[in-house]
Structures are given as C-alpha cells and as structure tokens.
Design an enzyme around this catalytic site. Sequence first.
Site, PDB file in Angstrom:
ATOM      1  N   HIS A  42       0.724  -1.061  -0.047  1.00  0.00           N
ATOM      2  CA  HIS A  42       0.330  -0.058   0.014  1.00  0.00           C
ATOM      3  C   HIS A  42       0.883   1.597   0.142  1.00  0.00           C
ATOM      4  O   HIS A  42       1.492   1.517   0.161  1.00  0.00           O
ATOM      5  CB  HIS A  42      -0.875  -0.021   0.874  1.00  0.00           C
ATOM      6  CG  HIS A  42      -2.340   0.905   1.089  1.00  0.00           C
ATOM      7  ND1 HIS A  42      -1.976   2.521   0.812  1.00  0.00           N
ATOM      8  CD2 HIS A  42      -3.279   0.320   0.975  1.00  0.00           C
ATOM      9  CE1 HIS A  42      -3.078   2.903   0.890  1.00  0.00           C
ATOM     10  NE2 HIS A  42      -4.171   2.217   1.232  1.00  0.00           N
ATOM     11  N   ASP A  51      -7.970  -4.360  -0.754  1.00  0.00           N
ATOM     12  CA  ASP A  51      -7.924  -4.172  -1.881  1.00  0.00           C
ATOM     13  C   ASP A  51      -8.270  -6.200  -2.652  1.00  0.00           C
ATOM     14  O   ASP A  51      -9.715  -6.115  -3.276  1.00  0.00           O
ATOM     15  CB  ASP A  51      -7.608  -3.644  -3.063  1.00  0.00           C
ATOM     16  CG  ASP A  51      -7.349  -2.516  -3.419  1.00  0.00           C
ATOM     17  OD1 ASP A  51      -8.722  -1.559  -2.518  1.00  0.00           O
ATOM     18  OD2 ASP A  51      -6.261  -1.470  -3.124  1.00  0.00           O
TER      19      ASP A  51
END
Length: 432
Positions: free
Chosen positions: A308, A366
């Site tokens: 991330h 995600d």
Amino acid sequence: MDVKVDTAQFKLDGATYELNVRHGTIGPSVVDISGLYRDAKIFTYDPGYTATASCESKITYIDGDEGVLLYRGYPIEQLAEHGSFLETCYVLLYGDLPNNAQRKEFESAITYHTMLHEQMSRFFSGFRRDAHPMAVMVGVVGALSAFYHDSTDINDPQQREIASRRMIAKLPTIAAMAYKYHIGQPFVYPRNDLDYASNFLHMCFAVPCEEYKANPVLARAMDRIFILHADHEQNASTSTVRLAGSSGANPFACIAAGIACLWGPAHGGANEAALTMLEEIGTPDRIPEFVERAKDKNDPFRLMGFGHRVYKNYDPRAKIMQKAAHEVLGELGINDDPLLDVARELEKVALNDEYFIEKRLYPNIDFYSGITLRALGFPTSMFTVLFALARTVGWIAQWKEMIEDPSQKIGRPRQLYTGPVAREYLPSSKRI
C-alpha cells in the site's frame, strides 16, 4: 483543540524568512508556507502533493508505518468489530459516538430518506445497458442537484445537514439501481424495516417473483466493508471533493466529482484490478510463475492487492477484511471456485515468502474485499461502486469541515513552468 505553533527559518539569496511550524495532536508537524510567495517570491514544488498538508482536519488519522487508522480518534478495528456503518457515519459527521437517542434519530432519518424521487428512476433508461455502473453513478449523483433544490445552498447549515443525510441514505439506492439496470432486472425499492447493509443487499439481489432474506453473516460482512472504506484522510478522491467544494459547488456536484476520481484504477479500482489479476493467473499451479515475474525488476507485471502506498506495515483494514472474507466463504460453503482457490494460495505465498515479507508486500484491503465481494455475488464492475457508496460519508464529512472552516480558500495549486518564453505571433505566410 488549539494547534501549537513554533517557527523555522528559510534562507534564500542571503535573506532569511521566518515560517511557522504547526503541530497537530498526533502525527508529523507542518511548515506553514502560505506566505512564502508573498515574502520570498518563490513556490514549493511537490508533485502529487505527497509532502504537502492542504488543510487542517479533525476527522481521520493514518500512521502508515505503524499500521494505524483512526476515525475521530476511534481505532478502525474497534469500530468494525463492535459498531455499525451508520454509527461510524455518525462518528465521522459529528465527532463522537452517539448516545442511544442520537443513534435512533440518525438511523431513522437515514432510513426514511432512502427513496429516490420517482422521476430519477426514469433517468437510468438514458444510459446504455452495457454502460459501466460507475459512469451511471457519476451521472445520477450529479443529477441529484436537479431534483433536490432545497439542499444545495452551501451557506445554510440546515441545508448542508439535509444534503449530507440525503446522500448517505440515497447512495445505496442509486448503487443498487445501477446494478439492476446493468444486469437487466427491475428496480427493487428500499425497505424501512431492514438495516442499512441488509437493505442494500435486498435492493441488489431480490427479484419480484420470490422472497429474499439477507443472510446476517453476509450483511455483517457488507457492513464491515462499508466501515473500512468510509474515510481515508486526504486521498485523491477526498482532495477532489474538497477542491470542488472550495469553489462553492453544490454538495451533490462535489460528491459526483469524488466518484469520478475514485473510478481510476490506481485508486478505487484497485480491488477490481486485483480480481482481474487472479483471473489472469487462472489456476494455483501458475502462482509460482507470476510470483517470479513480480520479483523481476525488468518485468512490468505487478501483483495487484499487495502492499500500500500509505501503509508500510500491515494495512489494519486488511486484517479485518481477511476475517470477513473467510467468514463469508465459510458461510457460503464455496469450495469449487478456481479464482478463490488462486486467492487462497496466493495469500499463503505472500504471508510466508521472504521477498514479500522483506518488502512488506502484505495482502491489502483491496485483495480481501475483491474476494469477498465476488463471493457475495457482485461482478467486478460493481466493486468501485460499492467503494463509492461507503466513501460518500467520508467525502461529506470532509466537505462539511472545509465549508465550515473560515480559513479555507478556493483551491489554486501553483506550477513550475518549463514551456516557451514570450514570443511573437507569426502570420501563416511567414511560418516555415
């Protein structure tokens, strides 16, 4: 809470300039450069604004190195484990957990605003059936300002409040209608006897010819997905909403702008990209091939759903989403989906492979949300729509905070100009 202020010095061409250094309650301090051009005739250069604080905010705090995410000071883990999405909405909008009376009033207000103006249902027929649901969302949410004129005056606190609640209430209805239109099924109207997540699942998956009851395990997972995506500080779409709002645009237009920004694959489309990657891998036996490609610096392939930009430690939302994903898969008894088999095996590799551990390429939210939404029955084209639905409350909270901040001005980023200097216009007869 007052912001503490110190000073720093900036030297340029023999001159010394004094800049205020402001300290928040937690997190990095900031150097106030708002007067730098006025005093020193110089701008700062920060592509992507990754080292620039564009505003002062009391809503969300992220510590990417430690894996911390707080909504108004409340850890995301506690809100997701013990609270509900509407309770989280209240926290983001008003700053504190609601008492029982406040919670009931807020939940009732949202529930009884879920219906859309009936003319809006005909608005959908103007789109092609194969239109991406996000394209529909941008258009329909922007069109809300054409139907709800009584809540577009941003200078009226009561109208701001009505618009805020309307959007939290109506986005699930709009998202469900976009889904139904996309798959060619009739719209299903909201029900006031259902909670927020169950009502959304009902509007998406019920059909007129048979009764539908939302599975409580699935509804709880859906609610957690909404909580985990509700806000994430000054990301691209939130900054877009604030920038649009700084011009005085009505709240519906601002949220539509946020939805448009979220559509990008580098932002809200990341969970859709993660599922697309799993489809490309195809079967578990091909995972080693793709892992080696991901490790090869000369190969453009990247594993989507890992690592991330902000979190250099494990994404705190991913831990919660991992649990919800496994609960959903267990409840549905899904054992023969090749894509989910790939996801399970890839998860094991990423959590145990030294390369992934060293690079801190942990599965992110995600990755797990994509798996969960697929298991719930949503096509990948709906993933970003659900993200937009959840993030609406964060956008609204940030928009309201900006409107109510007397120090805010219309957004006007500067630039480093590298184009031609002034030159004369030549008539066409003299151009070579």
